[in-house]
Write an enzyme that holds these catalytic residues in place. Structure first.
Site, PDB file in Angstrom:
ATOM      1  N   HIS A  90       0.848  -1.197   0.000  1.00  0.00           N
ATOM      2  CA  HIS A  90       0.000   0.000   0.000  1.00  0.00           C
ATOM      3  C   HIS A  90       0.882   1.245   0.000  1.00  0.00           C
ATOM      4  CE1 HIS A  90      -3.482  -2.249   1.941  1.00  0.00           C
ATOM      5  NE2 HIS A  90      -2.492  -2.996   2.366  1.00  0.00           N
ATOM      6  N   THR A 135       0.558   5.095   2.039  1.00  0.00           N
ATOM      7  CA  THR A 135      -0.225   5.621   3.155  1.00  0.00           C
ATOM      8  C   THR A 135      -1.244   6.659   2.704  1.00  0.00           C
ATOM      9  OG1 THR A 135       1.576   7.186   3.556  1.00  0.00           O
ATOM     10  CG2 THR A 135       1.520   5.194   4.930  1.00  0.00           C
ATOM     11  N   GLU A 148       2.490  -0.776   4.616  1.00  0.00           N
ATOM     12  CA  GLU A 148       2.127   0.591   4.224  1.00  0.00           C
ATOM     13  C   GLU A 148       3.418   1.350   3.919  1.00  0.00           C
ATOM     14  OE1 GLU A 148      -0.610   2.291   3.693  1.00  0.00           O
ATOM     15  OE2 GLU A 148      -2.237   1.131   4.596  1.00  0.00           O
ATOM     16  N   ASP A 152      -3.597   2.339  -4.784  1.00  0.00           N
ATOM     17  CA  ASP A 152      -2.258   2.301  -4.191  1.00  0.00           C
ATOM     18  C   ASP A 152      -1.595   0.923  -4.342  1.00  0.00           C
ATOM     19  OD1 ASP A 152      -4.303   1.452  -2.242  1.00  0.00           O
ATOM     20  OD2 ASP A 152      -2.697   1.361  -0.755  1.00  0.00           O
TER      21      ASP A 152
END
Ligand SMILES: [Zn+2]
Length: 241
Positions: free
Chosen positions: A26, A28, A91, A143
């Site tokens: 991912h 953030t 993340e 993302d």
């Protein structure tokens, strides 16, 4: 590789018998690393990840890998839903498309790579199960996006990349039923949720865009152009072999 602990309360047990076999990457999507860490550790937010990687390469552990972190949400990959059950979520700090999307610094990519290799040494994760959040939730997520260096990761042994495929350019998008059936079949082989039949409708375009963000980042169009088709068939072949 040094990992710093910053525990998050947003975690629970993995279901009985659920072993880690997937890594979900991912960004953030927040203005700062601190804002992201605060949110991922806020009991009211009910979101988390196992790790956060800052732009300078600093790695935080929020949730132990043996526990379930809450990063994937409603998701699907290779026939399974609820990817939190059997994935490790990472993340990666970046403001994202909403707040000034920018390149992932070299130090950060190196840390992500080291962390993934470390995870791969602990868990049997097939190359095709190293995925973007946008792969497993294409309707909701974009993302870590088209600036993320998937090819660089794959070069180090993390994830899938069709290395010897020439660039076929964009060319004309295919629209005939037989070709679109092939497009849909290849997307499904790779892992995306897609209907087996139908025109180039918005749902298919959304999934194509997710594929392009990962495997054809130079042209995220939602169109099945020649270059996309070639990459698509190449990745599908790598996935199923
Ligand atoms: Zn995400």
């Amino acid at each position: 590789m040094r990992v710093y602990d910053a525990p998050s309360p947003n975690q629970d047990d993995r279901p009985a018998g659920a072993a880690v076999d997937t890594i979900v990457l991912h960004y953030t999507g927040m203005l700062s690393a601190q804002a992201a860490l605060d949110r991922l550790r806020d009991p009211g937010a009910r979101v988390s990840s196992h790790y956060v990687v800052e732009e300078d390469g600093k790695i935080w552990r929020l949730v132990p890998e043996g526990r379930r972190a809450w990063h994937a949400g409603v998701s699907f990959w290779r026939g399974r839903t609820g990817l939190n059950d059997f994935s490790v979520g990472i993340e990666i700090v970046n403001p994202g498309h909403e707040h000034g999307y920018r390149d992932f610094p070299v130090l950060q990519m190196a840390a992500v790579c080291d962390l993934c290799l470390d995870i791969l040494a602990r868990h049997p994760v097939p190359a095709g199960n190293v995925v973007a959040h946008s792969d497993i939730a294409p309707n909701r997520k974009e993302d870590p996006g088209e600036r993320f260096d998937w090819a660089g990761l794959a070069q180090e042994g993390v994830g899938l990349w069709p290395f010897d495929v020439p660039d076929a350019g964009t060319g004309d998008a295919v629209r005939d039923a037989a070709s679109l059936r092939d497009v849909r079949a290849a997307l499904a082989d790779i892992g995306y949720r897609v209907a087996p039949e139908g025109p180039l409708d918005p749902a298919l375009s959304t999934v194509l865009r997710a594929f392009q963000r990962h495997w054809r980042p130079e042209a995220v169009t939602g169109q099945a152009d020649a270059g996309t088709l070639l990459r698509l068939l190449s990745v599908a072949r790598l996935t199923t072999r």
